[in-house]
Scaffold this motif. Structure first.
Motif, PDB file in Angstrom:
ATOM      1  N   LEU A 168       4.410  26.205  -3.563  1.00 19.14           N
ATOM      2  CA  LEU A 168       3.841  24.924  -4.004  1.00 19.14           C
ATOM      3  C   LEU A 168       3.225  24.253  -2.782  1.00 19.14           C
ATOM      4  O   LEU A 168       3.906  23.990  -1.793  1.00 19.14           O
ATOM      5  CB  LEU A 168       4.944  24.027  -4.590  1.00 19.14           C
ATOM      6  N   LEU A 169       1.917  24.008  -2.877  1.00 13.32           N
ATOM      7  CA  LEU A 169       1.200  23.345  -1.780  1.00 13.32           C
ATOM      8  C   LEU A 169       0.945  21.894  -2.175  1.00 13.32           C
ATOM      9  O   LEU A 169       0.392  21.645  -3.251  1.00 13.32           O
ATOM     10  CB  LEU A 169      -0.160  24.017  -1.608  1.00 13.32           C
ATOM     11  N   ILE A 170       1.335  20.960  -1.323  1.00 16.82           N
ATOM     12  CA  ILE A 170       1.188  19.541  -1.690  1.00 16.82           C
ATOM     13  C   ILE A 170       0.214  18.825  -0.757  1.00 16.82           C
ATOM     14  O   ILE A 170       0.424  18.769   0.462  1.00 16.82           O
ATOM     15  CB  ILE A 170       2.566  18.829  -1.641  1.00 16.82           C
ATOM     16  N   ASP A 171      -0.827  18.264  -1.342  1.00 14.27           N
ATOM     17  CA  ASP A 171      -1.794  17.452  -0.596  1.00 14.27           C
ATOM     18  C   ASP A 171      -1.288  16.009  -0.598  1.00 14.27           C
ATOM     19  O   ASP A 171      -0.782  15.527  -1.607  1.00 14.27           O
ATOM     20  CB  ASP A 171      -3.156  17.529  -1.310  1.00 14.27           C
ATOM     21  N   THR A 172      -1.390  15.337   0.536  1.00 20.28           N
ATOM     22  CA  THR A 172      -0.906  13.951   0.596  1.00 20.28           C
ATOM     23  C   THR A 172      -2.035  13.010   1.030  1.00 20.28           C
ATOM     24  O   THR A 172      -3.093  13.451   1.460  1.00 20.28           O
ATOM     25  CB  THR A 172       0.267  13.813   1.601  1.00 20.28           C
ATOM     26  N   ALA A 173      -1.739  11.715   0.941  1.00 24.41           N
ATOM     27  CA  ALA A 173      -2.756  10.711   1.278  1.00 24.41           C
ATOM     28  C   ALA A 173      -2.889  10.572   2.790  1.00 24.41           C
ATOM     29  O   ALA A 173      -1.950  10.846   3.538  1.00 24.41           O
ATOM     30  CB  ALA A 173      -2.358   9.356   0.690  1.00 24.41           C
ATOM     31  N   GLY A 174      -4.054  10.155   3.232  1.00 21.16           N
ATOM     32  CA  GLY A 174      -4.236   9.870   4.652  1.00 21.16           C
ATOM     33  C   GLY A 174      -4.505   8.392   4.846  1.00 21.16           C
ATOM     34  O   GLY A 174      -4.285   7.830   5.906  1.00 21.16           O
ATOM     35  N   ARG A 175      -4.979   7.774   3.782  1.00 16.43           N
ATOM     36  CA  ARG A 175      -5.416   6.385   3.910  1.00 16.43           C
ATOM     37  C   ARG A 175      -4.412   5.440   3.271  1.00 16.43           C
ATOM     38  O   ARG A 175      -4.275   5.374   2.072  1.00 16.43           O
ATOM     39  CB  ARG A 175      -6.764   6.216   3.205  1.00 16.43           C
ATOM     40  N   LEU A 176      -3.676   4.722   4.086  1.00 12.12           N
ATOM     41  CA  LEU A 176      -2.831   3.651   3.574  1.00 12.12           C
ATOM     42  C   LEU A 176      -3.160   2.434   4.430  1.00 12.12           C
ATOM     43  O   LEU A 176      -3.918   2.541   5.392  1.00 12.12           O
ATOM     44  CB  LEU A 176      -1.354   4.019   3.701  1.00 12.12           C
ATOM     45  N   HIS A 177      -2.559   1.296   4.101  1.00  8.10           N
ATOM     46  CA  HIS A 177      -2.947   0.092   4.855  1.00  8.10           C
ATOM     47  C   HIS A 177      -2.594   0.191   6.328  1.00  8.10           C
ATOM     48  O   HIS A 177      -3.334  -0.228   7.191  1.00  8.10           O
ATOM     49  CB  HIS A 177      -2.336  -1.148   4.218  1.00  8.10           C
ATOM     50  N   THR A 178      -1.419   0.761   6.589  1.00  9.53           N
ATOM     51  CA  THR A 178      -1.034   0.947   8.000  1.00  9.53           C
ATOM     52  C   THR A 178      -0.490   2.351   8.192  1.00  9.53           C
ATOM     53  O   THR A 178      -0.067   3.005   7.237  1.00  9.53           O
ATOM     54  CB  THR A 178       0.091  -0.037   8.423  1.00  9.53           C
ATOM     55  N   ARG A 179      -0.477   2.804   9.448  1.00  8.13           N
ATOM     56  CA  ARG A 179       0.069   4.105   9.792  1.00  8.13           C
ATOM     57  C   ARG A 179       1.559   4.148   9.431  1.00  8.13           C
ATOM     58  O   ARG A 179       2.074   5.149   8.979  1.00  8.13           O
ATOM     59  CB  ARG A 179      -0.164   4.296  11.296  1.00  8.13           C
ATOM     60  N   LYS A 180       2.242   2.970   9.637  1.00 10.43           N
ATOM     61  CA  LYS A 180       3.678   2.899   9.366  1.00 10.43           C
ATOM     62  C   LYS A 180       3.948   3.148   7.884  1.00 10.43           C
ATOM     63  O   LYS A 180       4.848   3.878   7.518  1.00 10.43           O
ATOM     64  CB  LYS A 180       4.171   1.500   9.778  1.00 10.43           C
ATOM     65  N   GLU A 181       3.099   2.548   7.064  1.00  8.15           N
ATOM     66  CA  GLU A 181       3.224   2.724   5.619  1.00  8.15           C
ATOM     67  C   GLU A 181       3.047   4.187   5.220  1.00  8.15           C
ATOM     68  O   GLU A 181       3.750   4.705   4.356  1.00  8.15           O
ATOM     69  CB  GLU A 181       2.106   1.919   4.951  1.00  8.15           C
TER      70      GLU A 181
END
Ligand SMILES: Nc1nc2c(ncn2[C@@H]2O[C@H](COP(=O)(O)OP(=O)(O)OP(=O)(O)O)[C@@H](O)[C@H]2O)c(=O)[nH]1
Ligand SMILES: [Mg+2]
Length: 284
Positions: A168-181
């Protein structure tokens, strides 16, 4: 075209940066070349100091040193089926494209693969991954914008288990409001994987875009400090002169470089070999 020729082609601009090494035995010049090739001040100093003490062929010595730096031991882990591979990195680094290429690579190596889109932040993230799934003819777990990404991962693992998938290959988000988030979101995904799989994910690949140069080091630091990264994939080596950056990344973080991305097509992913990489940047 064989893999080595492809690698050489992708490293065309990076090779130009290293070329001067052929014509110089002068340590000051070598130092300048290494610095301009994105090796970084600290590692360049160390290599030059070691070269000073070495009385034989300095080029051969440097070549060996670089191969050693890049040869980080890598041991594939397997806990339970499906093998779960999480792909993480900052926005635009090439995560979704790499998930597509990896799915193809694993598929042609006789694995039954399913991919999941856990990027629930960016518009059309799922659609982008769906296009890859169609190209490769592989199953996909889709998501919707705004959905809880950890819940998508939970469903994806259940679905992969039910269908007896190998990977199972999972793509994740790169863009959130902050890096910490972003890091917190990834930690939550990993907690969910732990819960349902009763183990860590087998792989967490950090995707770093080679064109960002020294900034890649900063990215590796942020992710490695917070998440159990198992390997690095460097993308966009084609068309950049900054390919040397993977040397200080391997040196500083002792993380294996597993694959390199060298284009936008499905088969533009090369398993990383330290010997081939160094040969490709040093040889004519
Ligand atoms: N030339 C080249 N382009 C690449 C490579 N990998 C990715 N790209 C391109 O880089 C851009 C961003 O790639 P994505 O895969 O969407 O990156 P991402 O990390 O998923 O982006 P976000 O989901 O927005 O965080 C796209 O235009 C890709 O075609 C590569 O190895 N070489
Ligand atoms: Mg993406």
């Amino acid at each position: 075209m064989n893999i080595f020729e492809k690698l050489k082609g992708a490293l065309k601009k990076t090779r130009e940066k290293f070329r001067g090494i052929f014509f110089s035995d002068n340590l000051e010049e070598l130092e300048e070349i290494l610095l301009s090739a994105d090796i970084g001040t600290q590692l360049t100093q160390k290599l030059i100091e070691e070269c000073k003490k070495f009385s034989g062929d300095k080029k051969e010595f440097l070549k060996e040193k670089l191969i050693n730096i890049l040869s980080i031991p890598y041991k594939e882990r397997f806990f339970s089926s499906p093998k779960v591979i999480l792909v993480v990195g900052v926005n635009g680094s090439g995560k979704t494209t790499t998930v597509g290429k990896l799915a193809y690579y694993y598929k042609i190596n006789h694995n039954d693969v399913i991919i999941a889109s856990a990027d629930t932040y960016r518009d059309a993230a799922t659609e982008q991954l769906k296009i890859w799934a169609e190209k490769i003819n592989t199953e996909i777990v889709l998501s919707q914008k705004g959905q809880d990404s950890a819940a998508v991962v939970f469903d994806a693992i259940q679905s992969a288990q039910k269908r007896k998938k190998d990977i199972l290959l999972i793509d994740t988000a790169g863009r959130l409001h902050t890096r910490k988030e972003l890091i917190e979101e990834l930690k939550k995904i990993i907690r969910v994987i732990n819960k349902i799989k009763k183990s860590k994910p087998e792989e967490i690949f950090l995707i770093i875009d080679a064109t960002v140069g020294q900034n890649g080091i900063e990215q590796a630091k942020v992710f490695k400090d917070e998440i159990d990264i198992t390997g690095i994939i460097i993308t966009k080596l084609d068309g950049t002169a900054k390919g040397g950056i993977l040397i200080p990344i391997a040196y500083e973080f002792k993380l294996p470089i597993c694959y390199i991305g060298c284009g936008e097509n499905i088969d533009d992913l090369i398993p990383f070999s330290p010997e081939d990489f160094v040969k490709a940047i040093f040889e004519d």
